[in-house]
Motif scaffolding. Structure first.
Motif, PDB file in Angstrom:
ATOM      1  N   LEU A  30      41.466  43.854  30.545  1.00 13.72           N
ATOM      2  CA  LEU A  30      40.721  43.323  31.683  1.00 13.72           C
ATOM      3  C   LEU A  30      39.272  43.800  31.633  1.00 13.72           C
ATOM      4  O   LEU A  30      38.360  43.056  32.002  1.00 13.72           O
ATOM      5  CB  LEU A  30      41.381  43.729  32.993  1.00 13.72           C
ATOM      6  N   LEU A  33      37.396  41.564  29.357  1.00 12.58           N
ATOM      7  CA  LEU A  33      37.159  40.271  29.983  1.00 12.58           C
ATOM      8  C   LEU A  33      36.049  40.331  31.027  1.00 12.58           C
ATOM      9  O   LEU A  33      35.128  39.509  31.012  1.00 12.58           O
ATOM     10  CB  LEU A  33      38.449  39.737  30.609  1.00 12.58           C
ATOM     11  N   ARG A  41      36.574  42.670  38.598  1.00 14.57           N
ATOM     12  CA  ARG A  41      37.994  42.282  38.652  1.00 14.57           C
ATOM     13  C   ARG A  41      38.343  41.415  39.848  1.00 14.57           C
ATOM     14  O   ARG A  41      39.063  40.414  39.687  1.00 14.57           O
ATOM     15  CB  ARG A  41      38.885  43.527  38.616  1.00 14.57           C
ATOM     16  N   LYS A  51      45.545  37.906  34.222  1.00 16.54           N
ATOM     17  CA  LYS A  51      45.158  37.753  32.817  1.00 16.54           C
ATOM     18  C   LYS A  51      45.886  36.586  32.158  1.00 16.54           C
ATOM     19  O   LYS A  51      45.285  35.807  31.410  1.00 16.54           O
ATOM     20  CB  LYS A  51      45.451  39.060  32.064  1.00 16.54           C
TER      21      LYS A  51
END
Length: 193
Positions: A30, A33, A41, A51
């Motif tokens: 994460l 990303l 987030r 995800k």
């Protein structure tokens, strides 16, 4: 009242494609990303879900974008040309200097853990659908008289798609475009008469 998003979802999704393509599903965190997408987030979850949901959206965008060469190849006037354009498209995509190498649908499938079962299944379905489309194109070529009815269209489609996947692995491992074009030449030399 929800606050408007302060990022472009398509750009963020394109960034996620790059991370998943480079690292695979399981290798992507994460943190990877959110850093690549330029969001936090909560924004990731709010816009894309978890995800796995983000990966599914990234895969759909990848299939419509970078992997769109598949649809264009299957529109070729002959089955032989369609097969060659599929092979060349895979090599061009996998060896383009702006791409991570290989193919997201192949690289992402290297997930092995139980937590990745849904992703593995989605990628298996994606590859099976691509193979089915190639088979249908070859069957149409048989109906049109472009491909011999003696050829097993399913086996020929499987052969071409397996070569495409193998070249994706090779390009991710550093094979050059010239080396992979030689594989295409050998593959097309085996094309049924």
């Amino acid at each position: 009242m929800a606050r408007p998003r302060k990022f472009d979802e398509n750009s963020a999704l394109d960034a996620a494609i790059g991370v998943f393509w480079a690292k695979g599903y399981e290798g992507t965190t994460l943190e990877d990303l959110t850093r690549a997408m330029g969001i936090n987030r909560p924004s990731l979850y709010g816009a894309f879900g978890n995800k796995e949901a983000l990966f599914q959206k990234a895969l759909a965008r990848y299939n419509a974008g970078p992997a769109g060469y598949i649809v264009r190849a299957l529109e070729s006037p002959t089955a032989r040309e369609a097969a060659e354009r599929l092979l060349r498209g895979a090599v061009d995509l996998g060896t383009h200097p702006d791409n991570p190498g290989g193919c997201l649908a192949v690289h992402g499938a290297l997930a092995t853990g139980e937590d990745a079962a849904c992703v593995r299944d989605a990628l298996t379905q994606c590859r099976a659908a691509a193979e089915a489309n190639v088979r249908k194109r070859f069957e149409q070529a048989q109906s049109d008289g472009d491909l011999s009815p003696k050829v097993n269209a399913a086996d020929l489609a499987r052969y071409i798609t397996v070569v495409v996947r193998g070249m994706a692995v090779e390009s991710a491992s550093g094979a050059t475009r010239a080396q992979l074009y030689q594989i295409i030449d050998l593959t097309m030399a085996a094309w049924p008469k």
